[in-house]
Motif scaffolding. Sequence first.
Motif, PDB file in Angstrom:
ATOM      1  N   ARG A  67     -43.978 -49.850 148.665  1.00  0.00           N
ATOM      2  CA  ARG A  67     -43.589 -49.412 147.325  1.00  0.00           C
ATOM      3  C   ARG A  67     -42.353 -48.516 147.383  1.00  0.00           C
ATOM      4  O   ARG A  67     -41.428 -48.644 146.583  1.00  0.00           O
ATOM      5  CB  ARG A  67     -44.733 -48.651 146.647  1.00  0.00           C
ATOM      6  CG  ARG A  67     -44.428 -48.301 145.178  1.00  0.00           C
ATOM      7  CD  ARG A  67     -45.269 -47.162 144.651  1.00  0.00           C
ATOM      8  NE  ARG A  67     -45.044 -45.893 145.326  1.00  0.00           N
ATOM      9  CZ  ARG A  67     -43.980 -45.103 145.137  1.00  0.00           C
ATOM     10  NH1 ARG A  67     -43.018 -45.463 144.340  1.00  0.00           N
ATOM     11  NH2 ARG A  67     -43.865 -43.962 145.786  1.00  0.00           N
ATOM     12  N   SER A  68     -42.306 -47.629 148.355  1.00  0.00           N
ATOM     13  CA  SER A  68     -41.170 -46.724 148.507  1.00  0.00           C
ATOM     14  C   SER A  68     -39.897 -47.481 148.872  1.00  0.00           C
ATOM     15  O   SER A  68     -38.811 -47.152 148.382  1.00  0.00           O
ATOM     16  CB  SER A  68     -41.480 -45.661 149.558  1.00  0.00           C
ATOM     17  OG  SER A  68     -42.556 -44.843 149.141  1.00  0.00           O
ATOM     18  N   ILE A  69     -40.030 -48.495 149.716  1.00  0.00           N
ATOM     19  CA  ILE A  69     -38.874 -49.326 150.083  1.00  0.00           C
ATOM     20  C   ILE A  69     -38.373 -50.075 148.857  1.00  0.00           C
ATOM     21  O   ILE A  69     -37.162 -50.136 148.593  1.00  0.00           O
ATOM     22  CB  ILE A  69     -39.237 -50.284 151.235  1.00  0.00           C
ATOM     23  CG1 ILE A  69     -39.434 -49.491 152.527  1.00  0.00           C
ATOM     24  CG2 ILE A  69     -38.179 -51.386 151.399  1.00  0.00           C
ATOM     25  CD1 ILE A  69     -40.080 -50.256 153.647  1.00  0.00           C
ATOM     26  N   GLU A  70     -39.299 -50.648 148.108  1.00  0.00           N
ATOM     27  CA  GLU A  70     -38.941 -51.362 146.881  1.00  0.00           C
ATOM     28  C   GLU A  70     -38.179 -50.434 145.929  1.00  0.00           C
ATOM     29  O   GLU A  70     -37.133 -50.796 145.392  1.00  0.00           O
ATOM     30  CB  GLU A  70     -40.227 -51.876 146.223  1.00  0.00           C
ATOM     31  CG  GLU A  70     -40.020 -52.590 144.917  1.00  0.00           C
ATOM     32  CD  GLU A  70     -41.333 -52.992 144.258  1.00  0.00           C
ATOM     33  OE1 GLU A  70     -41.294 -53.914 143.428  1.00  0.00           O
ATOM     34  OE2 GLU A  70     -42.391 -52.388 144.550  1.00  0.00           O
ATOM     35  N   ARG A  71     -38.693 -49.246 145.724  1.00  0.00           N
ATOM     36  CA  ARG A  71     -38.077 -48.270 144.809  1.00  0.00           C
ATOM     37  C   ARG A  71     -36.697 -47.839 145.308  1.00  0.00           C
ATOM     38  O   ARG A  71     -35.747 -47.750 144.527  1.00  0.00           O
ATOM     39  CB  ARG A  71     -38.994 -47.049 144.686  1.00  0.00           C
ATOM     40  CG  ARG A  71     -38.518 -45.981 143.761  1.00  0.00           C
ATOM     41  CD  ARG A  71     -38.824 -46.348 142.341  1.00  0.00           C
ATOM     42  NE  ARG A  71     -37.555 -46.528 141.658  1.00  0.00           N
ATOM     43  CZ  ARG A  71     -37.393 -47.150 140.502  1.00  0.00           C
ATOM     44  NH1 ARG A  71     -38.414 -47.679 139.892  1.00  0.00           N
ATOM     45  NH2 ARG A  71     -36.230 -47.251 139.947  1.00  0.00           N
ATOM     46  N   ALA A  72     -36.589 -47.566 146.603  1.00  0.00           N
ATOM     47  CA  ALA A  72     -35.304 -47.136 147.164  1.00  0.00           C
ATOM     48  C   ALA A  72     -34.248 -48.228 147.021  1.00  0.00           C
ATOM     49  O   ALA A  72     -33.077 -47.935 146.758  1.00  0.00           O
ATOM     50  CB  ALA A  72     -35.474 -46.737 148.629  1.00  0.00           C
ATOM     51  N   ALA A  73     -34.654 -49.476 147.168  1.00  0.00           N
ATOM     52  CA  ALA A  73     -33.710 -50.588 146.996  1.00  0.00           C
ATOM     53  C   ALA A  73     -33.246 -50.661 145.542  1.00  0.00           C
ATOM     54  O   ALA A  73     -32.055 -50.858 145.271  1.00  0.00           O
ATOM     55  CB  ALA A  73     -34.335 -51.901 147.440  1.00  0.00           C
ATOM     56  N   LEU A  74     -34.171 -50.491 144.602  1.00  0.00           N
ATOM     57  CA  LEU A  74     -33.806 -50.484 143.186  1.00  0.00           C
ATOM     58  C   LEU A  74     -32.841 -49.340 142.868  1.00  0.00           C
ATOM     59  O   LEU A  74     -31.929 -49.492 142.056  1.00  0.00           O
ATOM     60  CB  LEU A  74     -35.048 -50.365 142.302  1.00  0.00           C
ATOM     61  CG  LEU A  74     -35.890 -51.616 142.139  1.00  0.00           C
ATOM     62  CD1 LEU A  74     -37.167 -51.294 141.366  1.00  0.00           C
ATOM     63  CD2 LEU A  74     -35.107 -52.713 141.434  1.00  0.00           C
ATOM     64  N   ASP A  75     -33.052 -48.201 143.527  1.00  0.00           N
ATOM     65  CA  ASP A  75     -32.199 -47.028 143.327  1.00  0.00           C
ATOM     66  C   ASP A  75     -30.903 -47.093 144.134  1.00  0.00           C
ATOM     67  O   ASP A  75     -30.079 -46.182 144.040  1.00  0.00           O
ATOM     68  CB  ASP A  75     -32.963 -45.749 143.697  1.00  0.00           C
ATOM     69  CG  ASP A  75     -34.116 -45.445 142.766  1.00  0.00           C
ATOM     70  OD1 ASP A  75     -34.156 -46.009 141.646  1.00  0.00           O
ATOM     71  OD2 ASP A  75     -34.995 -44.651 143.162  1.00  0.00           O
ATOM     72  N   GLU A  76     -30.777 -48.137 144.960  1.00  0.00           N
ATOM     73  CA  GLU A  76     -29.615 -48.309 145.850  1.00  0.00           C
ATOM     74  C   GLU A  76     -29.432 -47.107 146.782  1.00  0.00           C
ATOM     75  O   GLU A  76     -28.314 -46.688 147.085  1.00  0.00           O
ATOM     76  CB  GLU A  76     -28.351 -48.586 145.036  1.00  0.00           C
ATOM     77  CG  GLU A  76     -28.464 -49.862 144.210  1.00  0.00           C
ATOM     78  CD  GLU A  76     -27.215 -50.181 143.422  1.00  0.00           C
ATOM     79  OE1 GLU A  76     -26.197 -49.450 143.534  1.00  0.00           O
ATOM     80  OE2 GLU A  76     -27.247 -51.184 142.680  1.00  0.00           O
TER      81      GLU A  76
END
Length: 102
Positions: A67-76
Amino acid sequence: MSKKITEIIDSELKELVSNFMINTDLEIAALEVAFKKSDLATINRLGHNMKGSALNYGFIILAELGRSIERAALDEDVIKIDQLLIQLKDYVARVEIMFEKK
């Protein structure tokens, strides 16, 4: 020696967990390739898939990392992604799976 990370998994999934962990290793390799290419869309997708798969098996900590990886990718946020990949590899190296009937 580093402290183990314990995940408690339903014993009915015992025969499937080995392949799940092999697939997790493959996903980590794919994440590293995507990171080197700055492919945030792929990182997002892989993080999302990891989160869902981990939750289906009961790997709570792994799901949170996904989930954290997904979020960080969305946040660039490439710095955060880099840190999370280190945490993810550390998790896999230290995870201890305990099986119990649910």
